[in-house]
Scaffold this motif. Structure first.
Motif, PDB file in Angstrom:
ATOM      1  N   HIS A  37       6.268  -2.338   7.587  1.00  0.00           N
ATOM      2  CA  HIS A  37       6.027  -1.239   7.292  1.00  0.00           C
ATOM      3  C   HIS A  37       7.688  -0.474   7.062  1.00  0.00           C
ATOM      4  O   HIS A  37       8.850  -1.168   8.146  1.00  0.00           O
ATOM      5  N   PRO A  71       1.776   1.554   7.200  1.00  0.00           N
ATOM      6  CA  PRO A  71       1.570  -0.239   5.866  1.00  0.00           C
ATOM      7  C   PRO A  71       2.266  -0.463   4.806  1.00  0.00           C
ATOM      8  O   PRO A  71       1.291   0.924   3.959  1.00  0.00           O
ATOM      9  N   ASP A  72       2.703  -0.687   4.343  1.00  0.00           N
ATOM     10  CA  ASP A  72       3.220  -0.928   3.147  1.00  0.00           C
ATOM     11  C   ASP A  72       2.102  -1.676   2.058  1.00  0.00           C
ATOM     12  O   ASP A  72       2.318  -2.814   2.629  1.00  0.00           O
ATOM     13  N   LEU A  73       1.693  -1.386   0.703  1.00  0.00           N
ATOM     14  CA  LEU A  73       0.647  -1.623   0.182  1.00  0.00           C
ATOM     15  C   LEU A  73       1.345  -2.896  -0.791  1.00  0.00           C
ATOM     16  O   LEU A  73       2.378  -3.006  -1.266  1.00  0.00           O
ATOM     17  N   ASN A  74       0.266  -3.599  -0.793  1.00  0.00           N
ATOM     18  CA  ASN A  74       0.550  -4.518  -1.553  1.00  0.00           C
ATOM     19  C   ASN A  74       0.817  -4.414  -2.912  1.00  0.00           C
ATOM     20  O   ASN A  74      -0.104  -5.161  -3.743  1.00  0.00           O
ATOM     21  N   HIS A 102       3.756   3.305   0.654  1.00  0.00           N
ATOM     22  CA  HIS A 102       2.697   3.517   1.357  1.00  0.00           C
ATOM     23  C   HIS A 102       1.606   4.267   2.179  1.00  0.00           C
ATOM     24  O   HIS A 102       1.597   4.590   0.973  1.00  0.00           O
ATOM     25  N   TYR A 156      -2.554  -4.705   1.654  1.00  0.00           N
ATOM     26  CA  TYR A 156      -1.731  -4.490   2.159  1.00  0.00           C
ATOM     27  C   TYR A 156       0.039  -6.230   2.686  1.00  0.00           C
ATOM     28  O   TYR A 156      -0.733  -7.008   1.944  1.00  0.00           O
ATOM     29  N   ASP A 201      -1.988   4.609   8.131  1.00  0.00           N
ATOM     30  CA  ASP A 201      -2.837   3.474   8.695  1.00  0.00           C
ATOM     31  C   ASP A 201      -4.252   4.146   8.934  1.00  0.00           C
ATOM     32  O   ASP A 201      -5.189   3.927   9.174  1.00  0.00           O
ATOM     33  N   PHE A 208      -7.215   0.337   4.427  1.00  0.00           N
ATOM     34  CA  PHE A 208      -6.103   0.287   6.104  1.00  0.00           C
ATOM     35  C   PHE A 208      -6.750  -0.476   6.130  1.00  0.00           C
ATOM     36  O   PHE A 208      -6.846  -1.844   7.116  1.00  0.00           O
TER      37      PHE A 208
END
Length: 551
Positions: free
Chosen positions: A176, A183-186, A117, A140, A120, A125
């Motif tokens: 998250h 926020p979590d990365l994709n 993550h 994300y 933000d 992001f």
């Protein structure tokens, strides 16, 4: 390979690509190690100043917790720029000084990468949340609401509540696993993987010798966003999240631990090979951490080491539990490589967590340094420091603020290092420290223990020296880890040496037999128990026996 400040090749205690096997790694929490600017916050220049202390312990490497540009909502574990230093910690030039100083002292440097993550406030992001069709819109984990407007699934955050946060610009939720500002990365997006590998390359070129990978098992989430099943109360475990957190009520089958992670870890490992760098991953899982560690470290093509939470759990690990851990590990993958830790920046110090006497703390130290695997030591552990009991008004940790007073957070283990009992703020800073100095820590400051042969500091030096003097403890085999009553025992061996190690983890003395052979006591100042010449040894409470098989 980086060079020292003089331009010569650094001389490390362990050379070659397998230097990490059995290494002793010292964790530095930058905010709390040494302040050089007088603002009450530790920094990179302060770390460089104190590296000789770390070298004097005899360790192989340092792991530096995040110092990257960050809004500090989670004190650096929310990164806004992966390739720069936050001004409160200094500059990239200061980091170069840390590298040069460490290498000149024979220490390798590992840095903490938080890849699952970002903050933000990271530009990635900020762009991603602008629309559903911009170049980073899929960087994300975004998802539509259910028809009734509720989150896409039942996943929980480690900081309490839903793992989903609504964003009015995109009219979607973002994932998250930690704070809403993280926020979590994709990782399913190849561009995200490549960007994070570029971060790895940047720091390798800068001279780092390896990485600690924060929550390495959280990188991928289930692409179908399936609900996690409930976890029966009898299976709940508070080793990852405090018991007051409903995160413990789920079996996290889909929010982490996904199989796609293995291929990414192989790519990450390949980038380190030319640099002889190594990585240790943090496996955050209460149910199957050992099995995940075995999966991530076996085969020689993923991360070299992982540390699970078996020795970081809230309840003191017994002799029987220690043996059970190694049975599970042996069953999961015999070639897996653990990195053991008793304390770190996320849990109460083990002296407090397990309510240990000084004798017990010394025994657990020697046990950890004799186990098969590598070892992480947390700053201040070598002084025997306990947690500081802070007042609510002093709490800075968002985790503690969320769950106070049932859970007081992590600040008690993050208070500043104490160097000199007679100096202002224990020698940490000339300004007001960001967290209070524990008055009870001052008598245990480095200068107060330095000249006392019986001090905890010098006990750590002797225990680490034992490991360095007997390479079989760092990289040798073992005959299994066994337990009888409160005694845990094993034999470490290689082609050159065999060492019998037994530890009484209880309050009652006990006799035990040694394996067949002629055993001679080693490190008597550490162990205290000596074979009686008839093939047995008496172990007093919290005593250990370390013996070498004579030729």
């Amino acid at each position: 390979m980086s060079t020292s400040e003089s331009g010569s090749r650094p001389v490390f205690r362990r050379e070659g690509p397998d230097w990490w096997r059995g290494a002793v790694i010292y964790q530095i929490y930058p905010r709390s190690y040494q302040d050089s600017a007088g603002d009450g916050v530790g920094d990179l220049a302060g770390i460089a100043r104190r590296l000789p202390h770390i070298a004097s312990l005899g360790v192989d490497a340092v792991w530096i917790s995040p110092f990257f540009t960050s809004p500090m909502r989670d004190f650096g574990y929310d990164v806004a720029d992966y390739c720069d230093v936050d001004p409160m910690f200094g500059t990239l030039a200061d980091f170069d000084t840390v590298i040069a100083t460490a290498h000149g002292l024979g220490l390798r440097v590992m840095i903490d990468l938080v890849l699952s993550h970002s903050s933000d406030q990271h530009p990635w992001f900020k762009e991603s949340r602008q629309s559903r069709d911009n170049p980073k819109s899929d960087w994300y984990v975004w998802a539509d609401a259910k028809p009734d407007g509720t989150p896409p699934n039942n996943w929980m955050s480690l900081f309490g509540g839903s793992a989903w946060e609504w964003d009015g610009r995109r009219m979607q939720y973002f994932l998250h696993n930690f704070l809403t500002t993280q926020p979590d990365l994709n990782f399913h997006n190849p561009d995200v993987q490549e960007a994070l590998l570029d971060v790895e390359r940047f720091w390798l070129k800068r001279g780092v010798d390896g990485f600690r990978l924060d929550v390495v098992n959280f990188y991928f989430a289930d692409k179908y966003l399936r609900d996690n099943p409930a976890l029966p109360p009898e299976r709940r475990n508070d080793s990852i999240a405090p018991g007051v957190n409903p995160y413990n009520w789920q079996e996290h089958l889909y929010s982490k631990n996904q199989p796609e992670n293995l291929e990414f870890l192989k790519r990450f490992r390949a980038e380190m090979v030319p640099y002889e760098a190594a990585a240790v991953g943090e496996v955050g899982d209460a149910q199957k951490g050992l099995e995940i560690m075995a999966e991530y470290t076996s085969g020689g093509d993923k991360v070299q080491m992982c540390y699970p939470f078996e020795l970081l759990q809230p309840h003191r690990i017994t002799a029987q539990q220690t043996a059970a851990v190694f049975r599970r590990l042996g069953h999961a993958a015999p070639d897996a490589w653990p990195c053991w830790a008793l304390s770190n920046h996320d849990v109460e110090r083990h002296v407090t967590r397990w309510n240990l006497s000084q004798a017990a703390a010394r025994t657990y130290t020697v046990l950890t340094l004799c186990l098969r695997g590598s070892v992480c030591l947390y700053q201040g552990e070598e002084l025997g420091l306990a947690d500081v009991d802070l007042a609510f008004e002093d709490i800075r940790d968002p985790y503690g603020l969320q769950f106070w007073p049932e859970y007081k957070g992590r600040d008690g283990c993050r208070t500043p290092m104490v160097w000199d009992p007679d100096a202002p703020n224990g020698g940490f800073s000339e300004g007001k420290p960001w967290l209070p100095i524990g008055a009870e820590h001052l008598p245990k400051a480095v200068a107060a223990q330095e000249e006392d042969p019986a001090s905890m500091l010098n006990h750590y030096r002797r225990a680490i020296a034992l490991r360095q003097r007997h390479p079989v403890l760092a990289d040798g085999h073992h005959d299994g880890v066994h337990a009888v009553g409160d005694i845990v025992y094993f034999t470490r061996f290689d082609s050159d040496e065999a060492l019998f190690c037994a530890f009484n983890l209880g309050e009652t003395g006990s006799d035990m037999s040694l394996p067949q052979g002629n055993w001679v006591s080693v490190a008597q100042s550490i162990s205290g128990a000596e074979p009686d010449g008839t093939g047995s040894v008496h172990l007093a409470p919290w005593q250990c026996c370390l013996a070498r098989r004579a030729a």
